[in-house]
Design a protein around this motif. Structure first.
Motif, PDB file in Angstrom:
ATOM      1  N   ILE A 189       0.570  -1.485  -0.176  1.00  0.00           N
ATOM      2  CA  ILE A 189      -0.143  -0.334  -0.170  1.00  0.00           C
ATOM      3  C   ILE A 189       0.992   1.360  -0.091  1.00  0.00           C
ATOM      4  O   ILE A 189       0.682   2.036  -0.866  1.00  0.00           O
ATOM      5  CB  ILE A 189      -0.962  -0.326   0.595  1.00  0.00           C
ATOM      6  N   ALA A 190       1.998   0.909   0.778  1.00  0.00           N
ATOM      7  CA  ALA A 190       2.718   2.128   0.802  1.00  0.00           C
ATOM      8  C   ALA A 190       3.464   2.665  -0.591  1.00  0.00           C
ATOM      9  O   ALA A 190       3.517   3.462  -0.888  1.00  0.00           O
ATOM     10  CB  ALA A 190       3.442   2.267   1.517  1.00  0.00           C
ATOM     11  N   ASP A 191       3.530   1.657  -1.808  1.00  0.00           N
ATOM     12  CA  ASP A 191       4.251   1.699  -2.705  1.00  0.00           C
ATOM     13  C   ASP A 191       3.153   2.203  -3.392  1.00  0.00           C
ATOM     14  O   ASP A 191       3.602   3.262  -4.159  1.00  0.00           O
ATOM     15  CB  ASP A 191       4.579   0.809  -3.079  1.00  0.00           C
ATOM     16  N   LYS A 192       2.274   2.252  -3.530  1.00  0.00           N
ATOM     17  CA  LYS A 192       1.473   2.359  -4.343  1.00  0.00           C
ATOM     18  C   LYS A 192       0.813   4.045  -3.406  1.00  0.00           C
ATOM     19  O   LYS A 192       0.267   4.839  -4.922  1.00  0.00           O
ATOM     20  CB  LYS A 192      -0.475   1.692  -3.931  1.00  0.00           C
ATOM     21  N   VAL A 193       0.962   4.332  -3.167  1.00  0.00           N
ATOM     22  CA  VAL A 193       0.844   5.451  -2.118  1.00  0.00           C
ATOM     23  C   VAL A 193       1.586   6.551  -2.409  1.00  0.00           C
ATOM     24  O   VAL A 193       1.970   7.958  -1.857  1.00  0.00           O
ATOM     25  CB  VAL A 193      -0.315   5.832  -1.352  1.00  0.00           C
ATOM     26  N   TYR A 194       3.206   6.053  -3.130  1.00  0.00           N
ATOM     27  CA  TYR A 194       4.468   6.331  -2.830  1.00  0.00           C
ATOM     28  C   TYR A 194       5.142   7.570  -1.488  1.00  0.00           C
ATOM     29  O   TYR A 194       5.645   8.688  -1.827  1.00  0.00           O
ATOM     30  CB  TYR A 194       4.340   7.705  -3.962  1.00  0.00           C
ATOM     31  N   LEU A 195       4.695   6.678  -0.723  1.00  0.00           N
ATOM     32  CA  LEU A 195       5.283   6.935   0.773  1.00  0.00           C
ATOM     33  C   LEU A 195       5.825   5.321   1.586  1.00  0.00           C
ATOM     34  O   LEU A 195       5.433   4.555   1.102  1.00  0.00           O
ATOM     35  CB  LEU A 195       4.424   6.999   1.859  1.00  0.00           C
ATOM     36  N   HIS A 196       7.041   6.255   2.405  1.00  0.00           N
ATOM     37  CA  HIS A 196       7.256   5.129   3.357  1.00  0.00           C
ATOM     38  C   HIS A 196       6.346   4.424   4.247  1.00  0.00           C
ATOM     39  O   HIS A 196       5.865   4.856   4.179  1.00  0.00           O
ATOM     40  CB  HIS A 196       8.586   5.991   4.290  1.00  0.00           C
ATOM     41  N   PRO A 197       6.758   2.990   4.066  1.00  0.00           N
ATOM     42  CA  PRO A 197       5.283   1.886   5.174  1.00  0.00           C
ATOM     43  C   PRO A 197       5.809   2.667   6.142  1.00  0.00           C
ATOM     44  O   PRO A 197       5.043   2.594   6.919  1.00  0.00           O
ATOM     45  CB  PRO A 197       5.807   1.080   5.072  1.00  0.00           C
ATOM     46  N   VAL A 198       7.031   3.195   6.973  1.00  0.00           N
ATOM     47  CA  VAL A 198       6.793   4.003   8.526  1.00  0.00           C
ATOM     48  C   VAL A 198       6.024   4.955   8.558  1.00  0.00           C
ATOM     49  O   VAL A 198       5.117   5.113   9.430  1.00  0.00           O
ATOM     50  CB  VAL A 198       8.087   4.010   9.609  1.00  0.00           C
ATOM     51  N   TYR A 199       6.386   5.595   7.583  1.00  0.00           N
ATOM     52  CA  TYR A 199       5.683   6.743   7.587  1.00  0.00           C
ATOM     53  C   TYR A 199       4.042   6.912   7.673  1.00  0.00           C
ATOM     54  O   TYR A 199       2.975   6.971   8.211  1.00  0.00           O
ATOM     55  CB  TYR A 199       6.772   8.185   6.459  1.00  0.00           C
ATOM     56  N   LEU A 200       3.977   6.302   6.857  1.00  0.00           N
ATOM     57  CA  LEU A 200       2.596   6.234   6.586  1.00  0.00           C
ATOM     58  C   LEU A 200       1.468   4.842   7.241  1.00  0.00           C
ATOM     59  O   LEU A 200       0.791   5.521   8.132  1.00  0.00           O
ATOM     60  CB  LEU A 200       2.193   5.048   5.202  1.00  0.00           C
ATOM     61  N   SER A 201       2.230   4.045   7.729  1.00  0.00           N
ATOM     62  CA  SER A 201       1.809   3.992   8.821  1.00  0.00           C
ATOM     63  C   SER A 201       1.061   4.498  10.211  1.00  0.00           C
ATOM     64  O   SER A 201       0.784   4.647  11.157  1.00  0.00           O
ATOM     65  CB  SER A 201       2.625   2.650   9.732  1.00  0.00           C
ATOM     66  N   LYS A 202       2.718   6.021  10.381  1.00  0.00           N
ATOM     67  CA  LYS A 202       2.545   6.689  11.148  1.00  0.00           C
ATOM     68  C   LYS A 202       1.915   7.395  11.138  1.00  0.00           C
ATOM     69  O   LYS A 202       0.648   7.519  12.788  1.00  0.00           O
ATOM     70  CB  LYS A 202       4.357   7.349  11.435  1.00  0.00           C
ATOM     71  N   ILE A 203       1.729   8.177  10.182  1.00  0.00           N
ATOM     72  CA  ILE A 203       0.226   9.171   9.804  1.00  0.00           C
ATOM     73  C   ILE A 203      -1.183   8.619   9.936  1.00  0.00           C
ATOM     74  O   ILE A 203      -2.067   9.272   9.964  1.00  0.00           O
ATOM     75  CB  ILE A 203       0.383   9.574   8.647  1.00  0.00           C
ATOM     76  N   TYR A 204      -1.483   7.272   9.826  1.00  0.00           N
ATOM     77  CA  TYR A 204      -2.421   6.409   9.825  1.00  0.00           C
ATOM     78  C   TYR A 204      -3.281   6.476  10.737  1.00  0.00           C
ATOM     79  O   TYR A 204      -4.243   6.689  11.636  1.00  0.00           O
ATOM     80  CB  TYR A 204      -2.463   4.947   8.977  1.00  0.00           C
ATOM     81  N   LYS A 205      -2.337   6.070  11.937  1.00  0.00           N
ATOM     82  CA  LYS A 205      -2.315   5.713  13.240  1.00  0.00           C
ATOM     83  C   LYS A 205      -2.792   6.754  13.982  1.00  0.00           C
ATOM     84  O   LYS A 205      -3.685   7.364  14.266  1.00  0.00           O
ATOM     85  CB  LYS A 205      -1.144   5.800  13.855  1.00  0.00           C
ATOM     86  N   ALA A 206      -2.069   8.271  13.653  1.00  0.00           N
ATOM     87  CA  ALA A 206      -2.323   9.934  13.873  1.00  0.00           C
ATOM     88  C   ALA A 206      -3.745  10.119  13.640  1.00  0.00           C
ATOM     89  O   ALA A 206      -4.357  10.764  14.314  1.00  0.00           O
ATOM     90  CB  ALA A 206      -0.971  10.854  14.075  1.00  0.00           C
ATOM     91  N   GLU A 207      -3.900  10.040  12.786  1.00  0.00           N
ATOM     92  CA  GLU A 207      -5.342  10.629  11.835  1.00  0.00           C
ATOM     93  C   GLU A 207      -6.546   9.186  12.344  1.00  0.00           C
ATOM     94  O   GLU A 207      -8.011  10.136  12.690  1.00  0.00           O
ATOM     95  CB  GLU A 207      -5.253  10.618  10.130  1.00  0.00           C
ATOM     96  N   THR A 208      -6.432   8.576  12.353  1.00  0.00           N
ATOM     97  CA  THR A 208      -7.533   7.727  12.854  1.00  0.00           C
ATOM     98  C   THR A 208      -7.506   6.526  13.926  1.00  0.00           C
ATOM     99  O   THR A 208      -8.487   6.216  14.623  1.00  0.00           O
ATOM    100  CB  THR A 208      -7.760   6.424  11.210  1.00  0.00           C
ATOM    101  N   GLY A 209      -6.697   6.689  14.982  1.00  0.00           N
ATOM    102  CA  GLY A 209      -6.290   6.449  16.383  1.00  0.00           C
ATOM    103  C   GLY A 209      -6.021   4.320  16.020  1.00  0.00           C
ATOM    104  O   GLY A 209      -6.301   4.455  16.705  1.00  0.00           O
ATOM    105  N   GLU A 210      -6.561   4.013  14.667  1.00  0.00           N
ATOM    106  CA  GLU A 210      -6.014   2.200  14.624  1.00  0.00           C
ATOM    107  C   GLU A 210      -4.884   2.305  13.689  1.00  0.00           C
ATOM    108  O   GLU A 210      -4.874   2.824  12.873  1.00  0.00           O
ATOM    109  CB  GLU A 210      -7.741   1.933  13.899  1.00  0.00           C
ATOM    110  N   GLY A 211      -4.287   1.286  13.843  1.00  0.00           N
ATOM    111  CA  GLY A 211      -3.162   0.230  13.193  1.00  0.00           C
ATOM    112  C   GLY A 211      -3.269   0.250  11.968  1.00  0.00           C
ATOM    113  O   GLY A 211      -4.800  -0.613  11.531  1.00  0.00           O
ATOM    114  N   LEU A 212      -2.383   0.668  10.417  1.00  0.00           N
ATOM    115  CA  LEU A 212      -3.059   0.495   9.496  1.00  0.00           C
ATOM    116  C   LEU A 212      -3.136  -0.867   9.306  1.00  0.00           C
ATOM    117  O   LEU A 212      -3.963  -1.805   8.686  1.00  0.00           O
ATOM    118  CB  LEU A 212      -2.004   0.797   8.333  1.00  0.00           C
ATOM    119  N   GLY A 213      -2.195  -2.394   9.838  1.00  0.00           N
ATOM    120  CA  GLY A 213      -2.681  -3.328   9.551  1.00  0.00           C
ATOM    121  C   GLY A 213      -3.584  -3.694  10.489  1.00  0.00           C
ATOM    122  O   GLY A 213      -4.489  -4.256  10.291  1.00  0.00           O
ATOM    123  N   ASP A 214      -4.049  -3.330  11.081  1.00  0.00           N
ATOM    124  CA  ASP A 214      -5.425  -3.784  12.170  1.00  0.00           C
ATOM    125  C   ASP A 214      -6.567  -3.240  10.497  1.00  0.00           C
ATOM    126  O   ASP A 214      -7.792  -3.981  11.241  1.00  0.00           O
ATOM    127  CB  ASP A 214      -5.610  -2.872  13.362  1.00  0.00           C
TER     128      ASP A 214
END
Length: 539
Positions: free
Chosen positions: A459-484
């Motif tokens: 998913i990170a590759d498809k939105v052109y972001l680093h996986p760690v950065y993507l997971s961080k902003i997803y958790k920050a915005e939604t309160g839920e881990g991306l994997g969860d």
């Protein structure tokens, strides 16, 4: 879960085992019984048996013969031999047949359960390894597809890379092309009935066209096929005989090109327009793409044909050359945008369009200007993790682009406005609006592709972001881990299918993208506290 088959001509033995062993505690869901090896084979032909427990001495086909047959036809099944004859020859034969265990009658329940548990553990370990291998294989192939397409886009849009570095990337992504050798580019536009298809159907057609291309050109040429950044398919072709002259490439490519189009028409019931460039060196790839794309678009969507560009197709007059040279004079537009020198980029555009208006460029060379400018916009937007057509759709649609190239003045207005939009969007890269845009993209990907084994990296590759950065902003915005979130979407889909359809567990497993029902059941129970069967029984 586990299905077991008990085989013994003395039926009281299998009846006793079926009634006294706590199968559920062992993880066994179904117990089959057979009174002969022949009956056992019939059951295995109709059912997915995991473990066979068989007596050795039976009329007709013996248990040892049955184990040998099972090993040949169903190598994944674990076999346990059960007999009242403590003969060493039987044990030796069992070892040769790689039986899971050898138990003497009368059967001790604890010993029997320990033997079955060991076989189940062995099966699950094998399934886990199988799953792990295929997930890695699928992830590798999916990652390669994304990486190949990203590399192609970067090269077509003007990324500068040395031949050595490019060669290493091509080799790493298993692309059989040599950057030191000449290549030919084909730009392909789907036409005919393809024009009325939805995006999902078009994606399937792209895949099918690529398969036909590799089948037709593969015997003579190395092929790199992908989706270009301007809504067309791109194919790079290089002769397998690397000592061949450029003329040989052109002479040998025409027949398979015609065959390729005929096969698309015959087997896919659609049509295509194609532009075939002159052979070019890899450092000229961006120029070849820009000129080929210009010819493809200016041909018009209704003209389905194969067009071969010759050396004089895009020959410039002195005035045209002077105006376009202003565009390519360093620092070029992509460099200014990448370093966010917005004012310098605006001055660059003003100088280019001033010169273009002075010399009155031809329509073809106005289009070349359009492609150069849009390539720069697309390159920097994609590099920063944005989908550029969402910033301004009209200017990046090949059909609507015709309106922009009627004159340099129309193109100037659009390019100036687009530069302003890019500046506003990219300057707020870390802002809330940008993050919400990424979250929306991620959620659309997950809900659209619940039948695939997606990973955070994919998913990170498809939105052109680093996986760690993507997971961080997803958790920050939604309160839920991306994997969860990804697991939750799958499990919610599983609940719906279990409650509202009659699909079998293995069918639901496959539809959700898992490799085997055991792994799916484990994930479901971890999420909901019960197995899929238990949920279905209480629904």
């Amino acid at each position: 879960m586990i299905d077991i088959l008990l085989v013994d001509d003395e039926t009281y033995v299998t009846e006793s085992l079926e009634l006294t062993i706590p199968w559920g505690e062992l993880g066994v869901t179904t117990v089959f019984r057979a009174a002969s090896a022949k009956e056992a084979l019939a059951i295995m032909e109709e059912n997915a048996v995991d473990i066979v427990v068989t007596d050795i001495r039976m009329p007709g086909m013996s248990g040892l013969d049955l184990v040998a047959e099972v090993s040949t036809r169903w190598s994944h099944i674990r076999c346990i031999l059960l007999t009242g004859h403590s003969d060493f020859e039987y044990a030796k034969k069992a070892i040769q047949l790689q039986a899971a265990d050898y138990i003497l009658k009368p059967v001790n329940d604890d010993e029997f359960m320990a033997s079955v548990s060991a076989a189940i553990t062995s099966l699950r370990d094998e399934w886990d390894e199988f799953d792990k291998y295929h997930r890695l294989l699928y992830s590798r192939k999916s990652d390669y597809k994304i990486l190949r397409e990203n590399l192609m886009h970067d090269l077509l849009l003007g990324r500068e890379i040395t031949a050595r570095a490019l060669g290493e990337q091509l080799q790493q992504y298993e692309i059989q092309l040599e950057p030191e050798q000449p290549a030919v580019m084909m730009l392909i536009r789907l036409a005919g009935r393809f024009s009325s298809m939805d995006q999902q159907s078009l994606d399937l057609m792209d895949f099918a066209v690529g398969n036909i291309a590799e089948e037709v050109f593969g015997p003579q040429f190395n092929v790199w096929f992908g989706h270009g950044p301007h809504e067309c398919l791109v194919m790079l072709i290089q002769h397998q005989n690397l000592n061949g002259a450029e003329a040989m490439i052109l002479n040998e490519i025409k027949e398979p090109t015609a065959t390729f189009r005929e096969h698309v028409i015959r087997y896919l019931q659609g049509d295509i327009s194609m532009v075939v460039t002159q052979p070019f060196a890899f450092e000229e790839l961006t120029t070849a793409y820009r000129r080929g794309l210009g010819s493809l678009v200016l041909t018009g969507p209704e003209e389905n044909m194969i067009q071969y560009l010759d050396a004089n197709t895009t020959k410039r007059s002195d005035n045209d050359a002077q105006a376009l040279d202003e565009l390519y004079k360093p620092p070029v537009l992509p460099q200014l945008l990448e370093t966010k020198q917005w004012e310098a980029a605006a001055r660059k555009l003003e100088a280019v369009f001033d010169e273009a208006e002075r010399v009155r460029l031809s329509r073809e060379h106005v289009y070349e200007m359009y492609l150069s400018v849009t390539n720069a916009f697309m390159y920097i937007a994609h590099k920063q993790g944005h989908l550029v057509h969402e910033i301004d759709h009209a200017g990046f649609d090949l059909l609507l682009a015709h309106q922009l190239i009627q004159s340099p003045e129309k193109l100037r207005r659009w390019a100036t406005e687009m530069l302003t939009k890019l500046q506003e969007e990219l300057s707020d890269q870390e802002g809330t609006q940008s993050r919400r845009h990424v979250i929306k993209q991620v959620q659309e990907l997950v809900t659209r592709e619940t039948g695939q084994e997606l990973s955070v990296k994919m998913i990170a590759d498809k939105v052109y972001l680093h996986p760690v950065y993507l997971s961080k902003i997803y958790k920050a915005e939604t309160g839920e881990g991306l994997g969860d979130y990804m697991i939750r979407m799958r499990m919610e889909r599983a609940l719906y299918l279990l409650k509202n359809t009659n699909k079998k567990i293995y069918e639901i497993t496959s539809e959700l993208g898992y490799q085997n029902p055991q792994y799916f059941s484990k994930m479901f129970k971890k999420h909901y506290g019960m197995t899929p069967n238990e949920y279905r029984d209480q629904s």
